[in-house]
Design a protein around this motif. Sequence first.
Motif, PDB file in Angstrom:
ATOM      1  N   ILE A 105     -35.038   6.399 -72.020  1.00 32.03           N
ATOM      2  CA  ILE A 105     -35.169   6.771 -70.926  1.00 32.03           C
ATOM      3  C   ILE A 105     -36.117   5.907 -69.924  1.00 32.03           C
ATOM      4  O   ILE A 105     -37.240   5.236 -70.487  1.00 32.03           O
ATOM      5  CB  ILE A 105     -36.429   8.094 -71.047  1.00 32.03           C
ATOM      6  CG1 ILE A 105     -35.501   9.235 -71.747  1.00 32.03           C
ATOM      7  CG2 ILE A 105     -36.599   8.937 -69.603  1.00 32.03           C
ATOM      8  CD1 ILE A 105     -36.456  10.292 -72.274  1.00 32.03           C
ATOM      9  N   SER A 106     -35.479   5.328 -68.775  1.00 32.54           N
ATOM     10  CA  SER A 106     -36.249   4.384 -68.166  1.00 32.54           C
ATOM     11  C   SER A 106     -36.864   5.090 -66.985  1.00 32.54           C
ATOM     12  O   SER A 106     -36.328   5.828 -66.224  1.00 32.54           O
ATOM     13  CB  SER A 106     -35.203   3.251 -67.726  1.00 32.54           C
ATOM     14  OG  SER A 106     -34.363   3.789 -66.830  1.00 32.54           O
ATOM     15  N   LYS A 107     -37.889   4.663 -66.561  1.00 29.61           N
ATOM     16  CA  LYS A 107     -38.709   5.212 -65.498  1.00 29.61           C
ATOM     17  C   LYS A 107     -38.586   4.055 -64.425  1.00 29.61           C
ATOM     18  O   LYS A 107     -39.002   2.764 -64.406  1.00 29.61           O
ATOM     19  CB  LYS A 107     -40.243   5.270 -65.715  1.00 29.61           C
ATOM     20  CG  LYS A 107     -40.478   6.483 -66.541  1.00 29.61           C
ATOM     21  CD  LYS A 107     -41.909   6.748 -66.956  1.00 29.61           C
ATOM     22  CE  LYS A 107     -42.136   7.784 -68.005  1.00 29.61           C
ATOM     23  NZ  LYS A 107     -43.660   7.769 -68.315  1.00 29.61           N
ATOM     24  N   LYS A 108     -37.881   4.640 -63.209  1.00 28.01           N
ATOM     25  CA  LYS A 108     -37.799   3.648 -62.110  1.00 28.01           C
ATOM     26  C   LYS A 108     -39.041   4.019 -61.050  1.00 28.01           C
ATOM     27  O   LYS A 108     -39.349   4.807 -60.898  1.00 28.01           O
ATOM     28  CB  LYS A 108     -36.481   3.916 -61.606  1.00 28.01           C
ATOM     29  CG  LYS A 108     -35.171   3.582 -62.378  1.00 28.01           C
ATOM     30  CD  LYS A 108     -33.953   4.029 -61.589  1.00 28.01           C
ATOM     31  CE  LYS A 108     -32.830   3.542 -62.326  1.00 28.01           C
ATOM     32  NZ  LYS A 108     -31.665   3.802 -61.441  1.00 28.01           N
ATOM     33  N   SER A 109     -39.541   2.790 -60.702  1.00 32.72           N
ATOM     34  CA  SER A 109     -40.521   2.898 -59.661  1.00 32.72           C
ATOM     35  C   SER A 109     -39.894   3.082 -58.484  1.00 32.72           C
ATOM     36  O   SER A 109     -39.113   2.441 -58.122  1.00 32.72           O
ATOM     37  CB  SER A 109     -41.433   1.453 -59.830  1.00 32.72           C
ATOM     38  OG  SER A 109     -40.568   0.355 -59.673  1.00 32.72           O
ATOM     39  N   LYS A 110     -40.708   4.048 -57.763  1.00 27.46           N
ATOM     40  CA  LYS A 110     -40.346   4.309 -56.224  1.00 27.46           C
ATOM     41  C   LYS A 110     -41.149   3.484 -55.386  1.00 27.46           C
ATOM     42  O   LYS A 110     -42.323   3.298 -55.359  1.00 27.46           O
ATOM     43  CB  LYS A 110     -40.021   5.909 -56.134  1.00 27.46           C
ATOM     44  CG  LYS A 110     -39.009   6.500 -56.920  1.00 27.46           C
ATOM     45  CD  LYS A 110     -38.881   7.676 -56.689  1.00 27.46           C
ATOM     46  CE  LYS A 110     -37.887   8.334 -57.429  1.00 27.46           C
ATOM     47  NZ  LYS A 110     -37.304   9.683 -57.120  1.00 27.46           N
TER      48      LYS A 110
END
Length: 110
Positions: A105-110
């Motif tokens: 699960i990758s967390k993309k920075s917004k």
Amino acid sequence: MGVVTDNIYNVLKGKFLVSDDSFKNWRFILFVVGLMLLIIASSHSADKKVMEIARLNKEINEKRAEFVDTRTIFMEMKLESSIKNKVANLGLKPSENPPQVINVISKKSK
């Protein structure tokens, strides 16, 4: 009987080719010879085509047999048992444990 015999004798002697009105006869003879040559040429052309068709059919059958042989070999090669036998010489064996699924699960920075 004399007239029929004379006519046959004149044909055999070839008088119809050298008489005064022989030009008509020569034209007809040349026409018939031309038709005969055309028929012979057509027959040879048809024979060539038949031979070419037979050669191509033989080639198709050979290619089909080659395809079936290759497909059979490939199907045998991809069987699990044959793969196990081939890699056994390298010291490889099937895993005792089933594979585990890893979820990332990758967390993309917004």
